[in-house]
Design an enzyme around this catalytic site. Structure first.
Site, PDB file in Angstrom:
ATOM      1  N   HIS A  47     -22.652  15.719   3.566  1.00 12.50           N
ATOM      2  CA  HIS A  47     -22.437  16.225   2.216  1.00 12.50           C
ATOM      3  C   HIS A  47     -21.335  17.266   2.233  1.00 12.50           C
ATOM      4  O   HIS A  47     -21.295  18.085   3.131  1.00 12.50           O
ATOM      5  CB  HIS A  47     -23.736  16.854   1.693  1.00 12.50           C
ATOM      6  CG  HIS A  47     -23.553  17.505   0.344  1.00 12.50           C
ATOM      7  ND1 HIS A  47     -23.493  16.768  -0.819  1.00 12.50           N
ATOM      8  CD2 HIS A  47     -23.392  18.821  -0.011  1.00 12.50           C
ATOM      9  CE1 HIS A  47     -23.324  17.606  -1.846  1.00 12.50           C
ATOM     10  NE2 HIS A  47     -23.260  18.848  -1.378  1.00 12.50           N
ATOM     11  N   GLY A 103      -0.045 -14.508 -13.255  1.00 10.73           N
ATOM     12  CA  GLY A 103      -1.136 -14.577 -12.286  1.00 10.73           C
ATOM     13  C   GLY A 103      -1.902 -13.265 -12.222  1.00 10.73           C
ATOM     14  O   GLY A 103      -1.313 -12.212 -11.982  1.00 10.73           O
ATOM     15  N   LYS A 153       0.837  -1.211   0.000  1.00 13.15           N
ATOM     16  CA  LYS A 153       0.000   0.000   0.000  1.00 13.15           C
ATOM     17  C   LYS A 153       0.866   1.255   0.000  1.00 13.15           C
ATOM     18  O   LYS A 153       0.486   2.273  -0.568  1.00 13.15           O
ATOM     19  CB  LYS A 153      -0.970  -0.002   1.173  1.00 13.15           C
ATOM     20  CG  LYS A 153      -2.298  -0.620   0.805  1.00 13.15           C
ATOM     21  CD  LYS A 153      -2.290  -2.141   0.767  1.00 13.15           C
ATOM     22  CE  LYS A 153      -2.474  -2.783  -0.549  1.00 13.15           C
ATOM     23  NZ  LYS A 153      -2.577  -4.247  -0.496  1.00 13.15           N
ATOM     24  N   ALA A 200      -5.730 -10.241   5.851  1.00  6.26           N
ATOM     25  CA  ALA A 200      -5.181  -9.937   7.175  1.00  6.26           C
ATOM     26  C   ALA A 200      -6.285  -9.737   8.212  1.00  6.26           C
ATOM     27  O   ALA A 200      -6.170 -10.211   9.345  1.00  6.26           O
ATOM     28  CB  ALA A 200      -4.314  -8.683   7.084  1.00  6.26           C
TER      29      ALA A 200
HETATM   30  C1  LIG Z   1       1.666  -8.547  -1.633  1.00 10.69           C
HETATM   31  C2  LIG Z   1       0.560  -8.852  -0.658  1.00 10.69           C
HETATM   32  C3  LIG Z   1      -0.387  -7.898  -0.409  1.00 10.69           C
HETATM   33  C4  LIG Z   1      -1.415  -8.156   0.503  1.00 10.69           C
HETATM   34  N1  LIG Z   1      -2.343  -7.193   0.721  1.00 10.69           N
HETATM   35  C5  LIG Z   1      -3.341  -7.422   1.595  1.00 10.69           C
HETATM   36  C6  LIG Z   1      -4.300  -6.418   1.855  1.00 10.69           C
HETATM   37  O1  LIG Z   1      -4.243  -5.322   1.312  1.00 10.69           O
HETATM   38  N2  LIG Z   1      -5.281  -6.696   2.746  1.00 10.69           N
HETATM   39  C7  LIG Z   1      -5.367  -7.903   3.372  1.00 10.69           C
HETATM   40  O2  LIG Z   1      -6.286  -8.107   4.166  1.00 10.69           O
HETATM   41  N3  LIG Z   1      -4.467  -8.884   3.130  1.00 10.69           N
HETATM   42  C8  LIG Z   1      -3.459  -8.667   2.264  1.00 10.69           C
HETATM   43  N4  LIG Z   1      -2.533  -9.641   2.036  1.00 10.69           N
HETATM   44  C9  LIG Z   1      -2.685 -10.943   2.725  1.00 10.69           C
HETATM   45  C10 LIG Z   1      -2.144 -10.855   4.156  1.00 10.69           C
HETATM   46  O3  LIG Z   1      -0.817 -10.420   4.152  1.00 10.69           O
HETATM   47  C11 LIG Z   1      -2.282 -12.211   4.819  1.00 10.69           C
HETATM   48  O4  LIG Z   1      -3.596 -12.683   4.711  1.00 10.69           O
HETATM   49  C12 LIG Z   1      -1.897 -12.111   6.289  1.00 10.69           C
HETATM   50  O5  LIG Z   1      -0.573 -11.651   6.442  1.00 10.69           O
HETATM   51  C13 LIG Z   1      -2.058 -13.473   6.977  1.00 10.69           C
HETATM   52  O6  LIG Z   1      -1.700 -13.319   8.313  1.00 10.69           O
HETATM   53  P1  LIG Z   1      -1.146 -14.534   9.173  1.00 10.69           P
HETATM   54  O7  LIG Z   1      -0.925 -13.986  10.551  1.00 10.69           O
HETATM   55  O8  LIG Z   1      -2.012 -15.712   9.025  1.00 10.69           O
HETATM   56  O9  LIG Z   1       0.239 -14.934   8.519  1.00 10.69           O
HETATM   57  P2  LIG Z   1       1.555 -14.135   8.143  1.00 10.69           P
HETATM   58  O10 LIG Z   1       1.314 -12.695   8.014  1.00 10.69           O
HETATM   59  O11 LIG Z   1       2.140 -14.851   6.983  1.00 10.69           O
HETATM   60  O12 LIG Z   1       2.481 -14.312   9.427  1.00 10.69           O
HETATM   61  C14 LIG Z   1       2.980 -15.550   9.810  1.00 10.69           C
HETATM   62  C15 LIG Z   1       4.227 -15.331  10.636  1.00 10.69           C
HETATM   63  O13 LIG Z   1       4.619 -16.563  11.206  1.00 10.69           O
HETATM   64  C16 LIG Z   1       6.023 -16.659  11.201  1.00 10.69           C
HETATM   65  N5  LIG Z   1       6.382 -18.082  11.323  1.00 10.69           N
HETATM   66  C17 LIG Z   1       6.088 -19.076  10.455  1.00 10.69           C
HETATM   67  N6  LIG Z   1       6.508 -20.271  10.946  1.00 10.69           N
HETATM   68  C18 LIG Z   1       7.066 -20.002  12.156  1.00 10.69           C
HETATM   69  C19 LIG Z   1       7.674 -20.802  13.137  1.00 10.69           C
HETATM   70  N7  LIG Z   1       7.753 -22.133  13.023  1.00 10.69           N
HETATM   71  N8  LIG Z   1       8.167 -20.198  14.254  1.00 10.69           N
HETATM   72  C20 LIG Z   1       8.078 -18.858  14.410  1.00 10.69           C
HETATM   73  N9  LIG Z   1       7.510 -18.042  13.505  1.00 10.69           N
HETATM   74  C21 LIG Z   1       7.003 -18.616  12.389  1.00 10.69           C
HETATM   75  C22 LIG Z   1       6.413 -16.019   9.866  1.00 10.69           C
HETATM   76  O14 LIG Z   1       7.755 -15.581   9.901  1.00 10.69           O
HETATM   77  C23 LIG Z   1       5.418 -14.855   9.816  1.00 10.69           C
HETATM   78  O15 LIG Z   1       5.952 -13.699  10.409  1.00 10.69           O
HETATM   79  C24 LIG Z   1      -1.480  -9.405   1.165  1.00 10.69           C
HETATM   80  C25 LIG Z   1      -0.505 -10.375   0.917  1.00 10.69           C
HETATM   81  C26 LIG Z   1       0.518 -10.097   0.030  1.00 10.69           C
HETATM   82  C27 LIG Z   1       1.572 -11.135  -0.214  1.00 10.69           C
END
Ligand SMILES: Cc1cc2nc3c(=O)[nH]c(=O)nc-3n(C[C@H](O)[C@H](O)[C@H](O)COP(=O)(O)OP(=O)(O)OC[C@H]3O[C@@H](n4cnc5c(N)ncnc54)[C@H](O)[C@@H]3O)c2cc1C
Length: 475
Positions: A444, A182, A52, A321
């Site tokens: 408005h 994609g 963003k 997210a």
């Molecule tokens: C380019 C891009 C743009 C995006 N834009 C948006 C948006 O605008 N709006 C939106 O809602 N979503 C967006 N998303 C999606 C969003 O980023 C994800 O849905 C969200 O981050 C998922 O959150 P999470 O906590 O499940 O996982 P993640 O954010 O992937 O976090 C998981 C964390 O776990 C850690 N981890 C993994 N395994 C281990 C382990 N064994 N021990 C310790 N730590 C570990 C990783 O290092 C990571 O920090 C976007 C994604 C991308 C790639």
């Protein structure tokens, strides 16, 4: 030897994990969170936030093209400086990730840096990058390890100048040309960004359409707008491999018409994401249940292993997210002794192209199939004063209204769509009817007036457009 015991331990500090940590701590639990790479996860480091920040820069540059129309006369053409843009993006990321660390401290959550490995007895081992390790136990575990880019198994994907959404943020300069493999949300947002920064962009999509889950009319308008900006979109295009040719990347594609290739300086792989299951190996050995590569959970976000929850991109869901965070809150509430269910009924979907897209609920195609009695109407931004004043009149708001006056779906393409969708989401969640939205005084001049006008149009009495023209003008 086990040294410490926690009420709740969370593996992964993305928007799922860190929100669940705060939520559990605020319920009085002693909480630990383990993060192997970066606080804030994908979202804050290589996802939502950096994208963003860069899209904001790209849109600002794009808007300068029409500066003269506003009486702003530029003495020379704007020059985009990638290293400065990256520095701005880095500052944003640093501020946000630092904020997460502060929140952990403020909520008395113990943070462990390293790879967390969980076993079925709920012992967590943390392996630090310096080789040292520690261990603790917990009553409840929340798995929040997120997702990583899926790299399709084909030749050339690990070559030079082949990027994915983890690796495209620190380029030294704007690519001359880019093939984006994609046409999902990530691919389209990044294509929109690179195009505005000056890159010649080609999107290759395997399906018959880009942005498959988006309402067809909305999608069609965006494709037209991106086409006018010079983005080439090729659908029904299956990428077979990537080669080097004459100092460029050559992307080989099979289409209905036969084999073709597209050359570019860079290739961006944005096909999909896969669950990150690092650290869960022992749980899989113990029978942690999965479904097509994602951890399976019930409506309480609990896995088949009692007391072990899973949330966010690790489980099937929206890949968003805010959904990860909501699942995190549900898991935290359940892990601290209550019993609540996750609801996926109302999920706002934002897409940060310019113009923005946002939607909630069902599409027009689904409505026509399942709810033939539904009223479907659009209202164009051309008839909203604020949109005219800011020069952003492309697009419309479409509402799909059920037989009781409830909102079944809403689709916005236009300025600030991603903020505006919250009004419809709240209405759907609160089971408000169209009357209640129509009876609400909207300030408005604001873009929010367009949301009320769309409802009035569906009711057959819009104010700022003749009723019968509403649908036509929107197209
Ligand atoms: C380019 C891009 C743009 C995006 N834009 C948006 C948006 O605008 N709006 C939106 O809602 N979503 C967006 N998303 C999606 C969003 O980023 C994800 O849905 C969200 O981050 C998922 O959150 P999470 O906590 O499940 O996982 P993640 O954010 O992937 O976090 C998981 C964390 O776990 C850690 N981890 C993994 N395994 C281990 C382990 N064994 N021990 C310790 N730590 C570990 C990783 O290092 C990571 O920090 C976007 C994604 C991308 C790639």
């Amino acid at each position: 030897m086990t040294s410490t015991h926690y009420d709740v331990a969370i593996i992964g500090a993305g928007p799922g994990g860190y929100v669940s940590a705060i939520s559990a701590a605020q319920r009085g639990a002693k909480v630990a969170i383990v993060e192997k790479q970066y606080m804030g996860g994908t979202c804050l480091n290589v996802g939502c936030i950096p994208s963003k920040a860069m899209l904001h820069i790209a849109e600002t540059l794009h808007n300068l093209e029409s500066a003269a129309d506003l009486g702003i006369m530029l003495q020379q053409s704007p020059v985009f400086n990638m290293p400065r843009a990256v520095a701005f993006k880095d500052k944003v990321v640093k501020r946000m990730t630092g904020g997460v660390s502060t929140l952990m401290k403020g909520n008395n959550v113990d943070v462990f840096d390293g790879i967390g490995t969980v076993d079925a007895s709920k012992t967590v081992s943390v392996q630090k990058s310096d080789g040292s390790s520690s261990e603790f136990t917990a009553d409840k575990i929340i798995l929040a390890t997120g997702s990583v880019p899926f790299i399709p198994p084909m030749p050339g994907v690990d070559g030079d100048h082949v990027m994915n959404s983890d690796t495209c943020w620190n380029l030294p300069k704007t690519p001359e040309s880019l093939v984006c493999v994609g046409g999902g949300v990530i691919g389209i947002e990044l294509a929109c960004m690179f195009n505005a920064l000056g890159t010649k962009v080609t999107i290759l999509e395997m399906l018959p359409d880009v942005l498959a889950p988006v309402d067809a009319e909305v999608r069609k308008l965006l494709v037209r707008i991106l086409g006018k900006r010079g983005i080439t979109i090729v659908t029904n295009a299956k990428v077979e491999g990537i080669e080097d040719e004459g100092g460029q990347k050559k992307v080989n594609v099979s289409t209905e018409q036969g084999a073709v290739s597209y050359n570019a300086e860079y290739v961006l792989l944005a096909v999909s994401r896969r669950a990150n299951t690092t650290g869960l190996e022992k749980l899989f050995e113990f029978g942690l249940d999965t479904d097509r590569g994602r951890v399976r959970v019930n409506e309480h976000m609990e896995t088949n292993l009692p007391g072990i929850y899973a949330i966010g991109d690790l489980v099937h869901g929206a890949g968003l997210a805010h959904v990860a965070s909501t699942e995190g809150e549900v898991a935290a509430v359940n892990a601290t002794g209550q019993n609540v269910k996750m609801s996926y009924d109302v999920i706002p979907n934002p897409i940060y192209t310019f113009p923005e897209i946002a939607f909630v609920g069902i599409t027009e195609a689904v409505a026509r199939e399942k709810y033939p009695e539904a009223r479907i109407e659009r209202f164009p931004w051309t008839a909203i004063g604020k949109a005219v004043a800011i020069g952003e009149t492309e697009g419309f708001t479409k509402v799909i209204i059920g037989k009781y006056g409830e909102i079944l779906g809403a689709h916005i393409i236009g300025p600030d769509a991603t903020n505006l969708i919250t009004e419809y989401s709240l209405a759907m969640r609160g089971e408000l009817t169209v009357d209640e939205i129509a009876d609400t005084i909207h300030p408005h001049p604001t873009l929010s007036e367009g949301l009320r006008e769309a409802i009035l149009a569906a009711e057959g009495h819009p104010i700022h457009i003749p009723p019968k023209q509403a649908a036509r003008a929107a197209r």
